[in-house]
Structure formats: structure tokens, C-alpha cells
Design an enzyme around this catalytic site. Structure first.
Site, mmCIF file in Angstrom:
data_model
loop_
_atom_site.group_PDB
_atom_site.id
_atom_site.type_symbol
_atom_site.label_atom_id
_atom_site.label_comp_id
_atom_site.label_asym_id
_atom_site.label_seq_id
_atom_site.Cartn_x
_atom_site.Cartn_y
_atom_site.Cartn_z
ATOM 1 C CD GLU A 1 3.221 18.766 19.672
ATOM 2 O OE1 GLU A 1 4.347 19.243 19.411
ATOM 3 O OE2 GLU A 1 2.630 17.968 18.927
ATOM 4 C CD GLU B 1 3.763 19.510 15.945
ATOM 5 O OE1 GLU B 1 4.267 18.444 15.555
ATOM 6 O OE2 GLU B 1 4.374 20.337 16.662
ATOM 7 C CG ASP C 1 7.445 19.149 20.731
ATOM 8 O OD1 ASP C 1 7.861 18.140 20.141
ATOM 9 O OD2 ASP C 1 7.044 20.172 20.144
ATOM 10 C CD GLU D 1 8.880 15.916 17.572
ATOM 11 O OE1 GLU D 1 8.342 16.940 17.164
ATOM 12 O OE2 GLU D 1 9.791 15.912 18.426
#
Ligand code: C2E
Ligand code: MG
Ligand code: MG
Length: 477
Positions: A352, A261, A382, A434
Site C-alpha cells: 500500500e 492489512e 491507499d 476503508e
């Protein structure tokens, strides 16, 4: 005989005298009339030059409106002499930078001329509109009565100017943020009044642009903090102080790196690292996000190309896109263009987005995301679990990946997380967790059926040199 000759001679002398007088007079006449024309011409020329100098000193050459010097002088004089009230309205064009950057300065200039003309048509005597420079205009309302009355006038002006402007077959939305300060309530001198109208204008921008705000004590602190940040941000962009860090994403069972990312980092020369959580929201308010985001996307795609050249074709690259950039059609199109410029495998690009984009204009957002998808790009939702997280969005948005917010990790009742993960799987999405910080968390997530993840335990966001070392090793955990 002698006396007759003498008589003739005397006459001749008289005639000669007269002829001399006549010639002298004629010469004098010619001389004087020539001098006169010269003097006349000289005075005319210098008058014209003075007029021109005055025009250059007090009027804006592009729009023909009074310029900053004239505006400042007028207000200074008025503040000294008046016993009544007056107001300054400070206008800033929200999307001017975009028009200028994408269409070029000539089109930008045309737009400013158009606005200048429209504003002066809308204005009534004894008020005055001036162009202060760039895309900033200001109006002095000498006939100020009440806030309500002025608000009506300003609203009417904005309406009459219109919502759009056309150039070269393209339509631009006209959006203006206006800040107003009133003499003597908001300041006794020009500098204070001007500063306060600027603060009010900034607060208007912050409220979502295209708004009119009157100065109030309360709006000051936050607006000033934001203004400083916005100025710093501009300098930072000019000095190229931003770089991209990359955080690895892995398959939880095997530890295999599946992607990276891209996360923007600002290294300020004096203040050091400034968090994106601090500057992205400001950039979104000021519109600087568009410029910043274009640079981020360009940088990230360049990096993807390098990875491909190094044989790392299977690394999937995730790029965060602000909801602002998706909502603004023009800005979205310019970012979309970037996605056609690179000769890379777009199947390995993920965008995202957060739910905020979808909430404001679902249909438009769906259409825009679909244009990205038609290039092969995948869409990730996200921070899932933080916002409205409605299942409707999960179903309606053309997404491929759900990123479980880190708050799910702290969830004591694993059946909820299990349910969310299996629901996402049922809908056909890949799930990425995450904020994994410990091995326990990693195990917990694997236990509830989550197959991918990222977090400090797996790897922090790293500069490109560190990421390259990591990619050489390939597997982590
Ligand atoms: P995000 O997209 O959800 O990014 C994940 C954030 O979580 C990153 O913060 C990352 O550094 C942080 N993080 C990663 N692992 C862990 C962990 O184990 N524990 C904790 N506590 N945090 C972890 P960062 O880089 O500060 O970014 C914050 C947010 O700023 C991002 O959240 C994203 O919304 C935004 N952002 C960052 N870079 C960009 C960008 O290039 N463009 C846009 N539009 N937004 C960005
Ligand atoms: Mg993200
Ligand atoms: Mg996130």
C-alpha cells in the site's frame, strides 16, 4: 745508592698516582656519558608519551580532527574571553546510518575520514572543525560576521564537498543537515549554544534534510517534541517494542475474508499504546523509518509464510510502505531485497502506497513499483480521495487496487461515490473501502458497487493470536 733507589721509588709512586687519576677520570667519563644518554632517552620517551596522551585526549583517532573535549574546551574558553561574536555549526549526516548498516563499519569509517578531510580542507583559519562522535561534526566559526555571510560559506562548503561519494563501485548521496547557533545571541555558555545548534539542526532535518538552519526561538517547541519522540523511538526499536496487528479485509457481499492489512503497533512500557499516526511522521523525518520499515516487512512476510504453512494460502497480506522508502533509491533496494528472501506466494502480497510518493518523482516511483510487480506483488493506492487524487496518477501508476478513503463513506451524494467506484473499475482496479464502522455504511458501499472493505464494524486491527482465532472461523459478518 739508597738515595737513587728512593728517587726511582718516588717517581714510580708519582706515575702510579697519575695512572690512578687517569683511570678514575676515564671511568667517570664513561659513567657520566652513559647516564646522560639514559636521561636523554628517558626525557624523549616521556615527551613522546605525553604527546601521545594529548593526542588521544584531544583528537579523534579515526579522522585526526580535534575531538569533542577539545571543541568544548575551545568554546568554553572563547565564551569566557571574547568580546566579539562567534558561531557553532552542528553537522549531522542524514544517511550515515544507512551506509553503516548496509555496507558495514569499515565503509562507514572511510566515509567519515573522507568527510573529515574534506571539511578541514574547506575550512579557513582561525576556524576549527571537530568530530564530536558518530556521524556528528561541528565547526567553530571564530570569524563570524553575519548570518548571510556564514550561510554563503556553509553553502559553498557543502557544494565543494560534493553531492556523492563512491565506495566499492557504489555511489552514495551525501546529505547533511546543519544547525547554527551564534554567541552571544543564542546563548552565553557552551551548553546553551550547543543545545540550540542541535535544535536548529533537527529543524533542518525536519524540513526535508540537506538544509542549513539558524537557531530561532520559534523552532524550539516542535523540534523538542520531535526530538523526544525520535529518542523514544530509537529506544523502542532497540527494545523491540513494536509489533504487527492485522485488520481483516472482506468481500462485502459474502463476508469472506480475502486478506489482512498489517498495521504497526508501538507498545511503550510507560506510556502504553502510541499511534502510528504520531510516530511514523517523526520516523520519516529522522530516517528511522527505513530501519523500522525493514523490520515490519520482514515480520509481515514471516507471518505470511506461517499462514501458508497452516494452509491459509489464499490470505492476501497488505503492507504499508512509506513514500520515503520508495523515494530513497538505496532504502527501496534494501526493502526490495527482502521481497526476494522469502519463499512465499508473492501473488498474495499487496504493497500500500500513498500519492505523496508519486508526486515527488513519478518516473522513479513507477520504475520501483514495477520491480515489485515483476515478483507478482500487487500495488494498492491507499487513502484515495484525500490527497491530490488526480486521475493522472490513477492512470500512470502501476496500481491494481484503489483503497477508498473513509471520508467517502460520509459522502451524502452517493452518485459521486458511485462514479469514483465505477471509474476505478473501468480502469481495471479492485476497490477496497476503508473505515466501515456500521452496517448502514457497509450496505451503502455495497449499493454503490464497492466489492471489498475493512473497518471496525468488520474487525478491528488485532494481535496475531486473535487473528488466528478469527481465521479458524473463516467467515465473519
Ligand atoms: P492506513 O494505512 O490508511 O490504515 C488504516 C487506518 O485506519 C489504521 O489506523 C486503522 O487502525 C484505522 N481504521 C481501521 N478501521 C477503521 C474504522 O472503522 N474507523 C476508523 N476511524 N479507523 C479505522 P492506524 O493503525 O492508526 O494507522 C494509521 C496510519 O499509519 C495508516 O493508515 C498508515 O498510513 C500508517 N501505518 C500504520 N502501520 C504502518 C506501517 O506498518 N508502515 C507504514 N509505513 N505506515 C503505517
Ligand atoms: Mg493502509
Ligand atoms: Mg488508508
Amino acid at each position: 745508592m739508597l738515595s737513587a733507589d728512593f728517587e726511582i721509588y718516588r717517581h714510580l709512586q708519582t706515575y702510579k698516582g697519575w695512572i690512578y687519576v687517569l683511570i678514575t677520570m676515564m671511568l667517570l667519563y664513561i659513567l657520566i656519558s652513559r647516564m646522560n644518554t639514559r636521561i636523554h632517552n628517558a626525557t624523549w620517551e616521556s615527551l613522546k608519551a605525553m604527546k601521545e596522551l594529548k593526542r588521544l585526549a584531544y583528537y579523534d583517532t579515526l579522522t585526526g580532527l580535534p575531538n569533542r573535549t577539545m571543541f568544548v574546551n575551545k568554546i568554553k574558553n572563547l565564551a569566557r574571553s571574547t568580546r566579539g561574536k562567534f558561531a557553532i555549526a552542528f553537522f549531522d549526516i542524514d544517511n550515515f546510518k544507512y551506509i553503516n548498516d548496509t555496507m558495514g563499519h569499515y565503509v562507514g569509517d572511510d566515509f567519515l575520514k573522507f568527510l573529515g578531510k574534506k571539511m578541514s580542507i574547506e575550512l579557513q583559519s582561525p576556524n576549527m572543525v571537530a568530530r564530536l562522535g558518530g556521524d556528528e561534526f561541528a565547526i567553530l566559526f571564530k570569524d563570524y560576521e553575519t548570518k548571510e555571510n556564514l550561510l554563503n560559506i556553509l553553502e559553498r562548503m557543502k557544494n565543494n564537498i560534493g553531492n556523492t561519494w563512491n565506495s566499492g563501485g557504489r555511489e552514495f548521496f551525501i546529505s547533511m543537515s546543519v544547525g547554527v547557533a551564534v554567541f552571544p545571541d543564542d546563548g552565553y555558555d557552551f551548553d546553551t549554544l550547543f543545545k540550540h545548534s542541535d535544535i536548529a539542526m533537527y529543524a533542518a532535518k525536519k524540513e526535508g534534510k540537506n538544509k542549513i538552519f539558524f537557531y530561532e526561538e520559534g523552532i524550539q517547541n516542535e523540534a523538542i517534541r520531535h526530538m523526544h519522540m525520535a529518542n523514544k523511538l530509537q529506544k523502542g526499536m532497540d527494545n523491540k517494542e513494536f509489533e504487527l496487528y492485522y485488520q481483516p479485509q472482506i468481500e462485502l457481499e459474502t463476508g469472506r475474508i480475502i486478506g489482512m492489512e498489517a498495521l504497526v503497533r508501538w507498545n511503550h512500557p510507560e506510556e502504553g499504546f502510541i499511534s502510528p499516526a504520531e510516530f511514523i511522521p517523526v520516523a520519516e523525518i529522522t530516517g528511522q523509518i527505513y530501519d523500522l520499515e525493514r523490520r515490519i516487512v520482514e515480520k509481515a512476510l514471516t507471518q505470511k509464510k506461517i499462514w501458508e504453512k497452516e494452509g491459509l494460502d489464499d490470505i492476501e497480506l497488505s503492507i504499508n510502505l512509506s513514500s520515503k522508502s520508495i523515494i530513497s533509491n538505496l532504502n527501496f533496494r534494501s526493502i526490495e531485497l527482502l521481497f526476494s528472501d522469502f519463499d512465499i506466494d508473492y501473488q498474495k502480497i499487496v504493497i500500500e502506497i500513498t500519492e505523496t510518493a508519486a508526486i515527488s518523482d513519478l518516473d522513479a516511483v513507477i520504475e520501483r513499483l514495477n520491480t515489485l510487480k515483476s515478483k507478482g506483488i500487487k500495488i494498492a493506492l491507499d487513502d484515495f480521495g484525500t490527497g491530490y487524487s488526480s486521475i493522472t496518477y490513477l492512470k500512470k501508476l502501476p496500481i491494481d487496487i484503489v483503497k477508498l478513503d473513509e471520508s467517502y463513506i460520509g459522502e451524502k451524494d452517493s452518485s459521486i461515490v458511485k462514479f469514483v467506484v465505477s471509474l476505478a473499475h473501468d480502469l481495471g482496479f479492485r476497490v477496497v473501502a476503508e473505515g466501515i464502522e456500521t452496517s448502514e455504511q457497509l450496505n451503502y458501499l455495497t449499493g454503490v458497487g464497492c466489492e471489498y472493505g475493512q473497518g471496525y464494524f468488520i474487525g478491528r486491527p488485532m494481535c496475531i493470536e486473535k487473528i488466528s482465532e478469527l481465521l479458524d472461523e473463516k467467515n465473519i459478518v
